[in-house]
Design a protein around this motif. Structure first.
Motif, PDB file in Angstrom:
ATOM      1  N   UNK A  63      -8.020  -7.932   9.603  1.00  0.00           N
ATOM      2  CA  UNK A  63      -8.670  -8.396  10.828  1.00  0.00           C
ATOM      3  C   UNK A  63      -9.983  -7.658  10.982  1.00  0.00           C
ATOM      4  N   UNK A  64     -11.079  -8.418  10.925  1.00  0.00           N
ATOM      5  CA  UNK A  64     -12.428  -7.843  11.057  1.00  0.00           C
ATOM      6  C   UNK A  64     -12.666  -6.735  10.031  1.00  0.00           C
ATOM      7  N   UNK A  65     -12.178  -6.940   8.823  1.00  0.00           N
ATOM      8  CA  UNK A  65     -12.417  -5.981   7.742  1.00  0.00           C
ATOM      9  C   UNK A  65     -11.455  -4.816   7.710  1.00  0.00           C
ATOM     10  N   UNK A  66     -10.521  -4.750   8.639  1.00  0.00           N
ATOM     11  CA  UNK A  66      -9.560  -3.644   8.682  1.00  0.00           C
ATOM     12  C   UNK A  66      -8.177  -4.144   8.288  1.00  0.00           C
ATOM     13  N   UNK A  67      -7.465  -3.307   7.572  1.00  0.00           N
ATOM     14  CA  UNK A  67      -6.118  -3.632   7.119  1.00  0.00           C
ATOM     15  C   UNK A  67      -5.138  -2.657   7.764  1.00  0.00           C
ATOM     16  N   UNK A  68      -4.106  -3.199   8.364  1.00  0.00           N
ATOM     17  CA  UNK A  68      -3.076  -2.344   8.942  1.00  0.00           C
ATOM     18  C   UNK A  68      -1.935  -2.198   7.944  1.00  0.00           C
ATOM     19  N   UNK A  69      -1.501  -0.969   7.750  1.00  0.00           N
ATOM     20  CA  UNK A  69      -0.389  -0.680   6.849  1.00  0.00           C
ATOM     21  C   UNK A  69       0.806  -0.255   7.694  1.00  0.00           C
ATOM     22  N   UNK A  70       1.884  -1.006   7.572  1.00  0.00           N
ATOM     23  CA  UNK A  70       3.102  -0.698   8.325  1.00  0.00           C
ATOM     24  C   UNK A  70       4.092   0.010   7.415  1.00  0.00           C
ATOM     25  N   UNK A  71       4.568   1.153   7.859  1.00  0.00           N
ATOM     26  CA  UNK A  71       5.546   1.907   7.078  1.00  0.00           C
ATOM     27  C   UNK A  71       6.949   1.618   7.627  1.00  0.00           C
ATOM     28  N   UNK A  72       7.239   0.320   7.643  1.00  0.00           N
ATOM     29  CA  UNK A  72       8.571  -0.174   7.997  1.00  0.00           C
ATOM     30  C   UNK A  72       9.047   0.349   9.348  1.00  0.00           C
ATOM     31  N   UNK A  73       8.132   0.247  10.325  1.00  0.00           N
ATOM     32  CA  UNK A  73       8.499   0.550  11.696  1.00  0.00           C
ATOM     33  C   UNK A  73       8.380   1.995  12.108  1.00  0.00           C
ATOM     34  N   UNK A  74       8.241   2.901  11.145  1.00  0.00           N
ATOM     35  CA  UNK A  74       8.202   4.319  11.504  1.00  0.00           C
ATOM     36  C   UNK A  74       6.814   4.755  11.968  1.00  0.00           C
ATOM     37  N   UNK A  75       5.778   4.177  11.379  1.00  0.00           N
ATOM     38  CA  UNK A  75       4.397   4.522  11.737  1.00  0.00           C
ATOM     39  C   UNK A  75       3.476   3.477  11.114  1.00  0.00           C
ATOM     40  N   UNK A  76       2.178   3.616  11.351  1.00  0.00           N
ATOM     41  CA  UNK A  76       1.212   2.676  10.780  1.00  0.00           C
ATOM     42  C   UNK A  76      -0.114   3.381  10.536  1.00  0.00           C
ATOM     43  N   UNK A  77      -0.867   2.865   9.572  1.00  0.00           N
ATOM     44  CA  UNK A  77      -2.205   3.373   9.289  1.00  0.00           C
ATOM     45  C   UNK A  77      -3.163   2.190   9.230  1.00  0.00           C
ATOM     46  N   UNK A  78      -4.448   2.460   9.430  1.00  0.00           N
ATOM     47  CA  UNK A  78      -5.467   1.421   9.319  1.00  0.00           C
ATOM     48  C   UNK A  78      -6.465   1.815   8.242  1.00  0.00           C
ATOM     49  N   UNK A  79      -6.698   0.894   7.320  1.00  0.00           N
ATOM     50  CA  UNK A  79      -7.623   1.134   6.212  1.00  0.00           C
ATOM     51  C   UNK A  79      -8.786   0.150   6.305  1.00  0.00           C
ATOM     52  N   UNK A  80      -9.979   0.637   5.928  1.00  0.00           N
ATOM     53  CA  UNK A  80     -11.161  -0.210   6.020  1.00  0.00           C
ATOM     54  C   UNK A  80     -12.197   0.270   5.020  1.00  0.00           C
ATOM     55  N   UNK A  81     -12.908  -0.672   4.417  1.00  0.00           N
ATOM     56  CA  UNK A  81     -14.012  -0.294   3.537  1.00  0.00           C
ATOM     57  C   UNK A  81     -15.171   0.230   4.361  1.00  0.00           C
ATOM     58  N   UNK A  82     -15.744   1.345   3.906  1.00  0.00           N
ATOM     59  CA  UNK A  82     -16.931   1.930   4.521  1.00  0.00           C
ATOM     60  C   UNK A  82     -17.929   2.139   3.389  1.00  0.00           C
ATOM     61  N   UNK A  99       0.865  -1.182   0.000  1.00  0.00           N
ATOM     62  CA  UNK A  99       0.000   0.000   0.000  1.00  0.00           C
ATOM     63  C   UNK A  99       0.898   1.228   0.000  1.00  0.00           C
ATOM     64  N   UNK A 100       0.491   2.237  -0.713  1.00  0.00           N
ATOM     65  CA  UNK A 100       1.261   3.484  -0.753  1.00  0.00           C
ATOM     66  C   UNK A 100       0.289   4.648  -0.870  1.00  0.00           C
ATOM     67  N   UNK A 101       0.741   5.812  -0.444  1.00  0.00           N
ATOM     68  CA  UNK A 101      -0.095   6.994  -0.544  1.00  0.00           C
ATOM     69  C   UNK A 101       0.770   8.197  -0.890  1.00  0.00           C
ATOM     70  N   UNK A 102       0.109   9.262  -1.327  1.00  0.00           N
ATOM     71  CA  UNK A 102       0.786  10.526  -1.558  1.00  0.00           C
ATOM     72  C   UNK A 102      -0.016  11.645  -0.922  1.00  0.00           C
TER      73      UNK A 102
END
Length: 246
Positions: free
Chosen positions: A84-103, A67-70
């Protein structure tokens, strides 16, 4: 009785299928349509992007676990850690993380310590194969914010019609064949809170300040107020054109 039970089981099976993988799939390109819609009302561009950003586009590949963003300034790549339960965790190689989910039809980026909750829609305007991330958002924004016909109400070429194309081409504006709106980064920090655009002809161009008020678009000279050894700082100068939306 047996037939009714079979039909009930079939309906349950089909109902379960209808709500699974496809409804949760987040693969594809997603753009910040909320920010685009806010800008399309005809106000300042930077205000809309800051109010509903900062991220402009996500590109997600669940099969590859990527996953990538700009945000218009930097492109950030991460890896999906699984659903997990419809949510996807995005790891930015240890620096931070985001959670994505369909709504529903949206992709929801959950609020974090660094960013607010943000919503994204699937990109609808096609871009050339191999186009950089952010191209889908940019084309959708250009179409919504500057699309249609503009009349030169004042300035060189007065009375003529200007068209800003989604791919960055501009026709009818004297001395320019391409344009780009400043979304974030250095161009934004150098514009002292003003909206700015780049206008060029045959590969040579300059920075300009613009002011959008409803159906009016003012394009003004960008005057550098910084010293020679400082980063440029542009202030609004003399108006070059006043365009009115037809």
């Amino acid at each position: 009785m047996r037939k009714a039970l079979a039909l009930s089981l079939l309906a349950l099976f089909l109902g379960g299928c209808a709500s699974d993988p496809a409804d949760r799939d987040i693969s594809g390109t997603w753009i910040n349509q909320v920010a685009i819609d806010a800008a399309a009302k005809g106000g300042p561009l930077r205000e809309a992007l800051q109010a509903y950003g900062p991220n402009l586009e996500w590109d997600v590949n669940t099969k590859a676990g990527q996953a990538r963003y700009t945000n218009g300034f930097e492109n950030v790549e991460g890896r999906l850690l699984g659903e997990q339960s419809g949510a996807w965790k995005v790891d930015f190689y240890g620096s931070s993380a985001s959670e994505l989910k369909r709504d529903g039809n949206h992709l929801q980026q959950a609020a974090s310590d660094n960013e607010p909750e943000q919503l994204f829609d699937r990109a609808q305007i096609p871009v050339p194969e191999g186009a950089p991330i952010g191209a889908s958002f940019e084309r959708a924004l250009y179409s919504a914010y500057l699309g249609g016909n503009w009349t030169i109400a004042s300035g060189q070429g007065e009375g003529g019609t200007v068209q800003f194309q989604a791919d960055g081409q501009v026709t009818g504006l004297p001395g320019a064949d391409r344009y780009a709106l400043c979304l974030a980064g250095d161009c934004a920090s150098m514009s002292n809170g003003n909206d700015s655009m780049w206008l060029q002809l045959n590969g040579q161009g300059n920075n300009w300040i613009f002011v959008r008020k409803g159906k009016e678009l003012e394009i003004l000279q960008a005057v550098n107020t910084a010293l020679a050894d400082e980063q440029p700082q542009f202030a609004a100068g003399e108006r070059k054109w006043l365009l009115e939306k037809q």
